[in-house]
Scaffold this motif. Sequence first.
Motif, short mmCIF file in Angstrom:
data_model
loop_
_atom_site.label_atom_id
_atom_site.label_comp_id
_atom_site.label_asym_id
_atom_site.label_seq_id
_atom_site.Cartn_x
_atom_site.Cartn_y
_atom_site.Cartn_z
N PRO A 18 51.59 33.60 21.68
CA PRO A 18 51.84 32.39 22.14
C PRO A 18 53.28 31.86 22.27
O PRO A 18 53.71 30.90 23.01
N PHE A 19 54.07 32.40 21.20
CA PHE A 19 55.60 32.04 20.94
C PHE A 19 56.11 33.32 20.80
O PHE A 19 56.62 33.62 19.76
N PRO A 20 56.28 33.87 22.07
CA PRO A 20 57.01 35.32 21.74
C PRO A 20 58.60 35.10 21.91
O PRO A 20 59.20 34.35 21.83
N TRP A 21 59.15 36.58 21.26
CA TRP A 21 60.34 36.89 21.35
C TRP A 21 60.92 37.08 22.74
O TRP A 21 60.08 37.54 23.54
N ALA A 22 62.04 36.69 22.85
CA ALA A 22 62.65 36.99 24.51
C ALA A 22 63.45 38.33 24.32
O ALA A 22 63.62 38.75 23.43
N ALA A 23 63.86 38.54 25.48
CA ALA A 23 64.51 39.97 25.35
C ALA A 23 65.85 40.05 24.59
O ALA A 23 66.32 40.80 24.09
N VAL A 24 66.18 38.57 24.73
CA VAL A 24 67.65 38.69 24.03
C VAL A 24 67.56 38.57 22.36
O VAL A 24 68.36 39.06 21.85
N ASN A 25 66.22 38.39 21.84
CA ASN A 25 65.83 38.59 20.45
C ASN A 25 65.89 39.92 20.19
O ASN A 25 66.40 40.40 19.09
N TYR A 123 55.59 27.69 8.67
CA TYR A 123 56.62 28.83 9.26
C TYR A 123 56.52 29.10 10.76
O TYR A 123 57.75 29.03 11.29
N TYR A 124 55.40 29.19 11.40
CA TYR A 124 55.29 29.64 12.63
C TYR A 124 54.95 28.21 13.58
O TYR A 124 54.08 27.48 13.40
N PRO A 125 55.35 28.22 14.85
CA PRO A 125 55.06 27.31 15.79
C PRO A 125 53.77 27.58 16.18
O PRO A 125 53.13 28.80 16.11
N ALA A 126 52.87 26.57 16.48
CA ALA A 126 51.45 26.53 16.86
C ALA A 126 51.25 25.45 17.87
O ALA A 126 52.05 24.64 18.13
N ALA A 127 50.16 25.60 18.73
CA ALA A 127 49.70 24.82 19.72
C ALA A 127 49.43 23.53 19.23
O ALA A 127 49.82 22.27 19.87
#
Length: 140
Positions: A18-25, A123-127
């Motif tokens: 739900p909170f993915p890495w982008a290509a730039v990451n 630690y993690y973003p969540a809905a």
Amino acid sequence: MQEDDLEWIAGQDRQLYPFPWAAVNFADSMSAGYGCWTMFDGTERVGYAVLMMVLDEVHILNISVVLAHQGRGLGRRLLDHLAVVAKAAGARQMFLEVRPSNMPALALYQRAGFETIGRRKGYYPAADGREDALVMRWPL
């Protein structure tokens, strides 16, 4: 992992999380000199991983198997590959963070020999706000 893989990998990450890495990451990880792999089954890309090596420790930053190929043991094969690379680089232990809600990943890590050594609150973003991370360690 090659530059040509980055958009595909980012697309897979969007399907998996739900909170993915982008290509730039992923590109930044490659530029920083982290170990970055794309896993293939024949000619088909089926997974990817990013590993940060620091002295005698390694930290898994991302390890993923695409949805269509989960449940076939590929995650364990990718994890074992990371362990071989880590040992060859002189690592004595491997660390990662995982969401407590990610039961398939937790089961994989526990079967591999990881132990929970801590918890990072929020630690993690969540809905619905934030989710803790379990900190896990695998002695190599």
